[in-house]
Design an enzyme around this catalytic site. Structure first.
Site, short mmCIF file in Angstrom:
data_model
loop_
_atom_site.label_atom_id
_atom_site.label_comp_id
_atom_site.label_asym_id
_atom_site.label_seq_id
_atom_site.Cartn_x
_atom_site.Cartn_y
_atom_site.Cartn_z
N LYS A 82 0.81 -1.23 0.00
CA LYS A 82 0.00 0.00 0.00
C LYS A 82 0.84 1.28 0.00
O LYS A 82 0.45 2.25 -0.62
CB LYS A 82 -0.96 -0.01 1.18
CG LYS A 82 -0.29 0.10 2.53
CD LYS A 82 -1.27 -0.11 3.67
CE LYS A 82 -0.59 0.10 4.99
NZ LYS A 82 -1.29 -0.55 6.12
N ARG A 139 -7.21 -0.22 17.45
CA ARG A 139 -7.67 -0.02 16.09
C ARG A 139 -8.62 -1.17 15.81
O ARG A 139 -9.52 -1.39 16.59
CB ARG A 139 -6.49 0.10 15.09
CG ARG A 139 -6.92 0.91 13.83
CD ARG A 139 -5.82 1.11 12.83
NE ARG A 139 -5.52 -0.11 12.07
CZ ARG A 139 -4.62 -0.17 11.08
NH1 ARG A 139 -3.93 0.90 10.74
NH2 ARG A 139 -4.40 -1.31 10.45
C1 LIG Z 1 -0.30 -1.23 6.72
C2 LIG Z 1 -0.56 -2.48 7.43
C3 LIG Z 1 0.50 -3.37 7.69
C4 LIG Z 1 1.93 -3.09 7.30
O1 LIG Z 1 2.51 -2.22 8.24
P1 LIG Z 1 4.08 -1.84 8.19
O2 LIG Z 1 4.31 -1.09 9.43
O3 LIG Z 1 4.27 -1.02 6.97
O4 LIG Z 1 4.82 -3.11 8.13
C5 LIG Z 1 0.19 -4.57 8.32
N1 LIG Z 1 -1.07 -4.85 8.72
C6 LIG Z 1 -2.11 -4.01 8.50
C7 LIG Z 1 -3.46 -4.39 8.97
C8 LIG Z 1 -1.89 -2.80 7.87
O5 LIG Z 1 -2.92 -1.96 7.66
#
Ligand SMILES: *Cc1c(COP(=O)(O)O)cnc(C)c1O
Length: 354
Positions: free
Chosen positions: A37, A130
């Site tokens: 993302k 969250r």
């Molecule tokens: C964005 C996201 C991740 C990845 O997080 P990083 O800190 O970039 O490794 C993992 N799990 C969820 C649910 C996310 O939204």
């Protein structure tokens, strides 16, 4: 000359970073979902992740899965699905993270209609506040999921260090493992995936403190920027500069460091404060807050400092630089996560893949 502003993406560094992390995780029995993302799922970058050993790609936005549909590996939706998109979720991704039974029911209906089985990872909130169900809801929720056709509960997961800043540790991740074992015992179903979080969980591996049963992580920042996110430390053996921002100087002049006249509000409604450092040589770069929050940029030339920015102009102080800059010269920056997210999303920033 190349288009400015641009973000240069070094695929060989993405490949190398991925390899390091996939290998380290593999040694601990952990599968890595490569999170796309932050770079808006640019296909070449996702492909570099796959070349580096990733066998599952993950993103938060359905639109992005269209760009990586040609890559024949499992796809995981990270953001809880919208009910209004249930049909698309089932057609575009194999697995999704979920916490709402109403949504899972819609996914079930859509799967039946499409003749598919959609996989569900149930998210458990371990305190970061969250997404995720609270522990007193686990049994009723799982009972309901197991009664649905078209969906298969393949595991549980958690997300930490995102909203509440809660750091993963052997206690909270141990709790996740215990919950998985309880589910296996009570419902006689196998928890194939126990997903222990994002890049903030990696430090536990280095310390040998990752609970053994954790067998899945979702890694974004650690792959793209070579950084773990519990403490913000660089990860040994990885590159922090796979992405570089380049912007062009459109004005270069010596000016006072304090504005002249009565100070009101700046373009964003804040009243700026200034310290007098005398006359300084200032460069205006053609990039601004419409593209990036400039606090998350780090000039590669350590003698340059960022003074501020408006929508389209970034002002830097080049007085102390050893380099003689001219109008038309390029200035390079390292990028932190928040800036990378914005720059990749900005249509005004050219993406140059190397
Ligand atoms: C964005 C996201 C991740 C990845 O997080 P990083 O800190 O970039 O490794 C993992 N799990 C969820 C649910 C996310 O939204």
């Amino acid at each position: 000359m190349d288009v400015c502003p641009r973000i240069e993406i070094d695929l060989s560094k993405i490949r190398a970073n991925t390899q390091v992390l996939v290998d380290r995780c593999k040694n601990a029995g952990i599968q890595v979902a490569g999170v796309t993302k932050v770079f808006c799922a640019v296909p070449q970058v996702a492909e570099a992740m796959v070349e580096g050993g990733i066998n599952m790609l993950a993103d938060a936005r359905l639109e992005n899965f269209g760009k990586i549909a040609h890559i024949p590996i499992q796809k995981l939706l990270l953001r809880l699905p919208m009910i209004s998109q249930a049909e698309k979720v089932v057609s575009l991704v194999d697995i999704s993270l979920n916490s709402e039974i109403a949504t899972i029911k819609k996914l079930s209906e859509a799967s039946i209609k499409q003749g598919k089985v959609h996989k569900i990872i149930l998210m458990i909130d371990l305190g970061d506040l969250r997404e995720g169900i609270w522990s007193d809801q686990i049994h009723t929720t799982i009972k309901e999921i197991t009664q649905l056709e078209g969906v298969q509960l393949v595991g549980i997961g958690t997300n930490l260090t995102c909203y509440g800043g809660v750091i993963p540790n052997p206690t909270n991740l141990g709790q996740l493992v215990n919950i998985a074992m309880e589910i296996e015992d009570t419902f006689q179903i196998r928890m194939e995936i126990i997903s222990g979080g994002n890049s903030s969980s990696l430090y536990l591996l280095e310390r040998g403190e990752m609970p053994k049963a954790i067998n899945h992580l979702r890694l974004g920042e650690s792959i793209v920027l070579g950084r773990e996110t519990a403490f913000g430390e660089p990860i040994s053996g990885t590159y922090q500069d796979a992405f570089t921002l380049i912007a062009e100087i459109v004005e270069l002049k010596e000016k006072p460091s304090v504005p002249i006249g009565e100070i009101g509000m700046d373009a964003f409604g804040n009243k700026p404060v200034f310290e007098d450092h005398g006359i300084r040589k200032r460069a205006i770069l053609a990039i601004g807050r419409q593209d990036v929050s400039v606090n998350n940029l780090i000039p590669k030339d350590e003698k340059i400092s960022i003074l501020g920015a408006s929508s389209d102009h970034l002002i830097v102080d080049v007085t102390d630089s050893l380099k003689e800059y001219s109008v038309g010269d390029e200035v390079a920056f390292d990028i932190e996560y928040g800036a990378l997210l914005q720059l990749m999303t900005s249509e005004y920033v050219f993406k140059k893949i190397k």
